[in-house]
Design a protein around this motif. Sequence first.
Motif, PDB file in Angstrom:
ATOM      1  N   HIS A  20      15.734 -13.243   0.929  1.00  0.00           N
ATOM      2  CA  HIS A  20      15.519 -13.529   2.382  1.00  0.00           C
ATOM      3  C   HIS A  20      14.150 -13.292   2.911  1.00  0.00           C
ATOM      4  N   TYR A  21      13.703 -12.297   2.223  1.00  0.00           N
ATOM      5  CA  TYR A  21      12.228 -11.897   3.012  1.00  0.00           C
ATOM      6  C   TYR A  21      11.232 -12.891   2.540  1.00  0.00           C
ATOM      7  N   LYS A  22      10.309 -13.177   3.433  1.00  0.00           N
ATOM      8  CA  LYS A  22       9.272 -14.014   3.480  1.00  0.00           C
ATOM      9  C   LYS A  22       7.806 -13.352   3.162  1.00  0.00           C
ATOM     10  N   ASP A  23       7.347 -13.621   2.145  1.00  0.00           N
ATOM     11  CA  ASP A  23       5.999 -13.352   1.940  1.00  0.00           C
ATOM     12  C   ASP A  23       5.871 -11.587   1.513  1.00  0.00           C
ATOM     13  N   PHE A  24       6.775 -11.149   1.199  1.00  0.00           N
ATOM     14  CA  PHE A  24       7.074  -9.530   1.119  1.00  0.00           C
ATOM     15  C   PHE A  24       6.601  -9.043  -0.243  1.00  0.00           C
ATOM     16  N   TYR A  25       6.597  -9.713  -1.211  1.00  0.00           N
ATOM     17  CA  TYR A  25       6.440  -9.151  -2.497  1.00  0.00           C
ATOM     18  C   TYR A  25       5.190  -9.691  -3.174  1.00  0.00           C
ATOM     19  N   THR A  26       4.413  -9.120  -4.113  1.00  0.00           N
ATOM     20  CA  THR A  26       3.511  -9.651  -4.719  1.00  0.00           C
ATOM     21  C   THR A  26       3.306  -9.142  -5.936  1.00  0.00           C
ATOM     22  N   LYS A  27       2.669  -9.955  -6.968  1.00  0.00           N
ATOM     23  CA  LYS A  27       2.688  -9.372  -8.400  1.00  0.00           C
ATOM     24  C   LYS A  27       1.275  -8.637  -8.786  1.00  0.00           C
ATOM     25  N   TYR A  28       1.196  -7.619  -9.652  1.00  0.00           N
ATOM     26  CA  TYR A  28       0.054  -7.046 -10.104  1.00  0.00           C
ATOM     27  C   TYR A  28       0.328  -6.364 -11.028  1.00  0.00           C
ATOM     28  N   ASP A  29      -0.503  -6.482 -12.298  1.00  0.00           N
ATOM     29  CA  ASP A  29      -0.491  -5.770 -13.278  1.00  0.00           C
ATOM     30  C   ASP A  29       0.956  -5.838 -14.041  1.00  0.00           C
ATOM     31  N   GLY A  30       1.734  -7.210 -13.680  1.00  0.00           N
ATOM     32  CA  GLY A  30       3.102  -7.459 -14.162  1.00  0.00           C
ATOM     33  C   GLY A  30       4.235  -6.693 -13.555  1.00  0.00           C
ATOM     34  N   LEU A  31       3.741  -5.943 -12.433  1.00  0.00           N
ATOM     35  CA  LEU A  31       4.864  -5.305 -11.408  1.00  0.00           C
ATOM     36  C   LEU A  31       4.957  -6.151 -10.106  1.00  0.00           C
ATOM     37  N   ILE A  32       6.060  -6.210  -9.688  1.00  0.00           N
ATOM     38  CA  ILE A  32       6.281  -6.629  -8.165  1.00  0.00           C
ATOM     39  C   ILE A  32       6.264  -5.642  -7.297  1.00  0.00           C
ATOM     40  N   PHE A  33       5.387  -5.527  -6.431  1.00  0.00           N
ATOM     41  CA  PHE A  33       5.004  -4.490  -5.237  1.00  0.00           C
ATOM     42  C   PHE A  33       5.767  -5.210  -3.887  1.00  0.00           C
ATOM     43  N   SER A  34       6.366  -4.100  -3.173  1.00  0.00           N
ATOM     44  CA  SER A  34       6.702  -4.686  -1.909  1.00  0.00           C
ATOM     45  C   SER A  34       5.289  -4.606  -1.146  1.00  0.00           C
ATOM     46  N   LYS A  35       5.166  -5.614  -0.119  1.00  0.00           N
ATOM     47  CA  LYS A  35       3.640  -5.696   0.587  1.00  0.00           C
ATOM     48  C   LYS A  35       3.590  -4.352   1.534  1.00  0.00           C
ATOM     49  N   LEU A  36       4.626  -3.555   1.862  1.00  0.00           N
ATOM     50  CA  LEU A  36       4.534  -2.407   2.597  1.00  0.00           C
ATOM     51  C   LEU A  36       5.017  -1.384   1.875  1.00  0.00           C
ATOM     52  N   GLY A  37       4.275  -0.188   1.673  1.00  0.00           N
ATOM     53  CA  GLY A  37       4.590   1.123   0.930  1.00  0.00           C
ATOM     54  C   GLY A  37       4.986   1.978   1.791  1.00  0.00           C
ATOM     55  N   PHE A  38       5.858   3.104   1.171  1.00  0.00           N
ATOM     56  CA  PHE A  38       6.110   4.127   2.236  1.00  0.00           C
ATOM     57  C   PHE A  38       5.247   5.477   1.848  1.00  0.00           C
ATOM     58  N   GLY A  39       4.584   5.949   3.004  1.00  0.00           N
ATOM     59  CA  GLY A  39       3.548   7.223   2.631  1.00  0.00           C
ATOM     60  C   GLY A  39       4.326   8.213   3.429  1.00  0.00           C
ATOM     61  N   THR A  40       3.500   9.336   2.872  1.00  0.00           N
ATOM     62  CA  THR A  40       4.085  10.475   3.334  1.00  0.00           C
ATOM     63  C   THR A  40       3.189  11.782   3.992  1.00  0.00           C
ATOM     64  N   PHE A  41       1.955  11.162   4.253  1.00  0.00           N
ATOM     65  CA  PHE A  41       0.991  12.007   4.854  1.00  0.00           C
ATOM     66  C   PHE A  41       1.086  12.194   6.056  1.00  0.00           C
ATOM     67  N   LYS A  42       0.947  13.641   6.648  1.00  0.00           N
ATOM     68  CA  LYS A  42       1.047  13.874   7.986  1.00  0.00           C
ATOM     69  C   LYS A  42      -0.381  14.476   8.491  1.00  0.00           C
ATOM     70  N   LYS A  43      -1.062  14.360   9.519  1.00  0.00           N
ATOM     71  CA  LYS A  43      -2.140  14.890   9.782  1.00  0.00           C
ATOM     72  C   LYS A  43      -1.881  16.190  10.358  1.00  0.00           C
ATOM     73  N   GLU A  44      -3.010  16.985  10.554  1.00  0.00           N
ATOM     74  CA  GLU A  44      -2.807  18.543  11.131  1.00  0.00           C
ATOM     75  C   GLU A  44      -1.929  19.321  10.264  1.00  0.00           C
ATOM     76  N   PRO A  45      -2.222  19.640   9.044  1.00  0.00           N
ATOM     77  CA  PRO A  45      -1.120  20.334   8.388  1.00  0.00           C
ATOM     78  C   PRO A  45      -0.783  21.600   8.892  1.00  0.00           C
ATOM     79  N   TYR A  46      -1.549  22.261   9.672  1.00  0.00           N
ATOM     80  CA  TYR A  46      -1.307  23.695  10.064  1.00  0.00           C
ATOM     81  C   TYR A  46      -0.349  23.892  11.082  1.00  0.00           C
ATOM     82  N   LYS A  47      -0.033  22.466  11.546  1.00  0.00           N
ATOM     83  CA  LYS A  47       0.971  22.663  12.737  1.00  0.00           C
ATOM     84  C   LYS A  47       2.450  22.857  12.025  1.00  0.00           C
TER      85      LYS A  47
END
Length: 375
Positions: A20-47
């Motif tokens: 039911h999603y619209k334009d949310f997946y794309t194909k590259y190198d045979g794999l299907i990727f969600s157009k948004l990916g979950f990242g885990t970076f947090k700036k200012e690491p010493y806090k």
Amino acid sequence: MRFTHATPEATYGFAKRFAHYKDFYTKYDGLIFSKLGFGTFKKEPYKEENYTFDYKDALKTAIRGGINVIDTAINYRYQQSEREIGEVLKELIHSGEIKREELIICSKGGFIPLDFPFPENPYEWINEHIIQKGLATSMDIELDQHCMTPAFLKASLDRSLANLQVECLDVYFLHNPETQLTRIGYRQFLIDLEAIFTVFEKSVSEGKIKSYGIAVWNAFIYDENNSEYINLEDVYDVAQKVGGANHHFKYIQIPFNLAKTHAYSVANQKMSDDNYYTLLQVAYKLGIGVMSSSSLLQMHLFKKPFKPEIGYLLDSKMELQSDIQLALQFVRSTRGIVTSLFSTCSSEHVSSNLSIASVNATNTTKYNLLYKVER
């Protein structure tokens, strides 16, 4: 058959669950990727506040909501981000809720990870865990934080696999090599890169990674006279020299957002035909997949409201409710980008971000008009 990495069939099956999603997946190198990916970076690491939360519930919401791209790095929050992902993967895979082969898991090596809790003396930690083990010399370490000797990167990869509790990564990135460019010079960088890619190709043959790439900040989008500039075709040529026509240098990761559009809009990359192209054009010509980071510019995009023209071009039916959603709609609609990363520890924010999957991506004509709107 037990798979240890993403597969075309499984990633396709994952995407079908969200038909039911619209334009949310794309194909590259045979794999299907969600157009948004979950990242885990947090700036200012010493806090200290960076260690009083975790990404686990937000990551579960992302996977359950249709996101199958997970990005991290060994140094994020001193290995905590990788470990939290590992806990979630173990739980969801063990329960049968997901399969390992449905997910595209990426990490990076290059920065010295230290550890959590933060060591009382980080210099002693570096000496004990890197120098005394023969992974690098003090001369190989830049600014007490970056190292890219082959031995160090091999050890970093092994540690990332243990943290993530997986046998194989789908993409392993060399992390911000431009950190050392000014010191070692461009010619030496390409020589060093040959040794690094040799280790990465061996890691592919050992089943530890499926492909590899380079993640940068400005290196691919700087002017070519900048001391931290990297030419993508030069990197590609090194990969071909090391791995031949079937090399596994498949991806780059770059920042891209409404305020930082250089990869799409600035022709700074010179190719062997002596013409200049945008980074996305060069990546397309070479068959390199582009993942974009910093989709929200670490929230700096929202110091003032977006102009109405931006909202109209990105969402003419006015179905999206926030400038954050519009910013994600922008990166999701960019031709030439496989997936775009965002990071949050809030399940509520994940669900809100996924609202863009209910609307179509912006068409090319309207998208290009955005570059004429003063922001």
